[in-house]
Design a protein around this motif. Structure first.
Motif, short mmCIF file in Angstrom:
data_model
loop_
_atom_site.label_atom_id
_atom_site.label_comp_id
_atom_site.label_asym_id
_atom_site.label_seq_id
_atom_site.Cartn_x
_atom_site.Cartn_y
_atom_site.Cartn_z
N ILE A 96 7.70 -0.71 6.68
CA ILE A 96 7.80 0.54 5.91
C ILE A 96 9.29 0.82 5.66
O ILE A 96 9.95 1.48 6.46
CB ILE A 96 7.15 1.73 6.66
CG1 ILE A 96 5.75 1.36 7.15
CG2 ILE A 96 7.10 2.95 5.75
CD1 ILE A 96 5.10 2.43 8.00
N GLU A 102 0.85 -1.19 0.00
CA GLU A 102 0.00 0.00 0.00
C GLU A 102 0.88 1.24 0.00
O GLU A 102 1.84 1.33 0.76
CB GLU A 102 -0.90 0.01 1.24
CG GLU A 102 -1.76 1.27 1.35
CD GLU A 102 -2.51 1.36 2.67
OE1 GLU A 102 -3.24 2.36 2.86
OE2 GLU A 102 -2.34 0.46 3.51
N ALA A 160 0.44 5.93 10.11
CA ALA A 160 0.54 4.48 9.91
C ALA A 160 0.42 3.75 11.24
O ALA A 160 -0.28 2.74 11.35
CB ALA A 160 1.86 4.14 9.22
N LEU A 190 1.42 4.72 1.22
CA LEU A 190 0.91 5.50 2.35
C LEU A 190 0.86 6.99 2.05
O LEU A 190 0.10 7.73 2.69
CB LEU A 190 1.79 5.26 3.58
CG LEU A 190 1.91 3.82 4.08
CD1 LEU A 190 2.87 3.75 5.26
CD2 LEU A 190 0.54 3.27 4.47
N ILE A 229 3.04 10.72 7.67
CA ILE A 229 2.77 9.38 7.14
C ILE A 229 3.10 8.32 8.18
O ILE A 229 2.31 7.39 8.42
CB ILE A 229 3.58 9.16 5.84
CG1 ILE A 229 3.00 10.00 4.71
CG2 ILE A 229 3.63 7.68 5.46
CD1 ILE A 229 3.90 10.12 3.50
#
Length: 385
Positions: free
Chosen positions: A108, A42, A147, A44, A143
């Motif tokens: 991430i 995904e 998250a 972000l 971000i």
């Protein structure tokens, strides 16, 4: 299957597209986009310069674990280790099965792609993202914060690199790996959330100390109110900080990345099996502390102004304009009795001839020779021999 046996087969799952610290956003995008279907990718958001920041979700378990790397653009070891982990998770073995059944991972890699492009610590706005939790002025900080708020992880792995000048107390060895369960308040209190992070670190240390004896340290836990690790700890995520330091003859940290990967995997295994609960806070605080008793270069038996001294020299590493390499400038950082110190490189000036001047807190600019052969030479801060 233990960590040592896994590392014996490291070449079979190492991400071979990443071979040094200078890879860029464009280099990791194909690695992310070509992951198998069980990895949910995904986007972000985007960085200041419009580069995507992506999350990769994997696993079907109840325990949520978030791992993020390269908040600082020049700290790439954690990102390499994450891609090694992604490759390892595609193999068939008992640890992968356990993780898949027990945990849901949110990874991430490269939170700061603009910094990675320039190979600098800060983002394109010259902000240290890891000091931007409170204001969240940068898009990257927003971000990362969002998250965590959305995923609500039970555990977090905050992946960084540290200066190569940290050493391990009582060993005179570089702190190749360092750990910390960040404080969540100024009083550096220990609640159940932080305690869990401490116990996971104790479990990691037990595994890694066998592989990397005398090279693992524990950071001071002074509270930093602007940092993500401290605030995630306060928000209910048991946060484990891992820092990659220095290791002899490993400038690009390709050996360190193996130990870094092993640390992450050890922590995940401890979480998924609940083995961390067999450790104690005392085990955590028994990990040797970090200090600074090493130099990049140490020269003994130098005669200056009629007395014999040791000279400690360190370098600053700066990115070249292309962001694909660095240059080093050396300066004299200490003069005197350094018998309690060590270095990556040690020279003995006994019976050597010194030309030039050695001045404290100044650029290294001298030559040492023995029988007309150069032993060590600097010119205006640059190492020339």
């Amino acid at each position: 299957m233990n960590i040592k046996s896994i590392l014996a087969h490291y070449s079979t799952f190492e991400e071979k597209a990443l071979t040094n610290r200078f890879f860029k956003h464009k280099d990791i995008l194909p690695l992310i986009n070509h992951l198998p279907i069980e990895f949910k990718v995904e986007q972000l958001g985007i960085s200041v310069r419009g580069r995507s920041i992506n999350a990769i979700k994997w696993g079907q378990g109840e325990t949520k674990v978030m791992l993020w790397s390269q908040m600082h653009g020049d700290e790439a070891t954690g990102t390499m280790a994450l891609f090694d982990l992604l490759s390892f998770l595609q193999t068939e073995n008992e640890i992968v099965k356990l993780l898949n059944e027990s945990c849901e991972l949110l990874m991430i890699p490269m939170v700061n792609p603009d910094g990675a492009e320039m190979f600098t610590r800060r983002n394109a706005q010259q902000i240290d993202i890891n000091r931007d939790f409170l204001q969240t002025a940068t898009p990257e900080a927003k971000i990362l914060r969002q998250a965590r708020d959305h995923f609500q992880p039970h555990f977090g792995f905050n992946l960084h690199d540290q200066t190569t000048l940290w050493s391990v107390d009582g060993t005179l060895k570089p702190a190749t790996l360092s750990f910390l369960a960040p404080a969540f308040d100024k009083a550096v209190s220990v609640n159940e959330i932080r305690k869990k992070a401490m116990l996971v670190i104790a479990a990691i240390f037990k595994d890694l100390d066998e592989l990397l004896p005398q090279h693992i340290g524990l950071f001071d836990d002074e509270y930093e109110p602007r940092a993500f690790g401290d605030n995630f700890q306060n928000a209910g995520t048991s946060t484990i900080l891992i820092e990659a330091g220095g290791y002899q003859n490993d400038a690009e940290k390709q050996q360190i990345r193996q130990y870094y990967f092993a640390s992450i995997l050890s922590g995940l295994q401890a979480i998924s099996s609940h083995n961390y609960t067999s450790h104690s806070i005392e085990d955590y605080f028994a990990i040797p502390k970090n200090n600074k008793q090493i130099f990049h270069i140490l020269v003994h038996h130098v005669v200056l102004d009629g007395i014999e001294v040791s000279v400690g020299i360190n370098y600053d590493e700066c990115p070249n304009a292309d962001g694909n390499s660095t240059y080093k400038t050396y300066s004299v950082q200490d003069i005197g009795d350094l018998s309690f110190c060590d270095a990556y490189e040690v020279y003995d000036a006994l019976h050597c001839t010194l030309q030039g001047n050695i001045l404290f807190n100044s650029a290294a600019d001298f030559e040492l020779s023995h029988e007309n052969q150069l032993v060590l030479a600097f010119k205006n801060g640059y190492l020339i021999h």
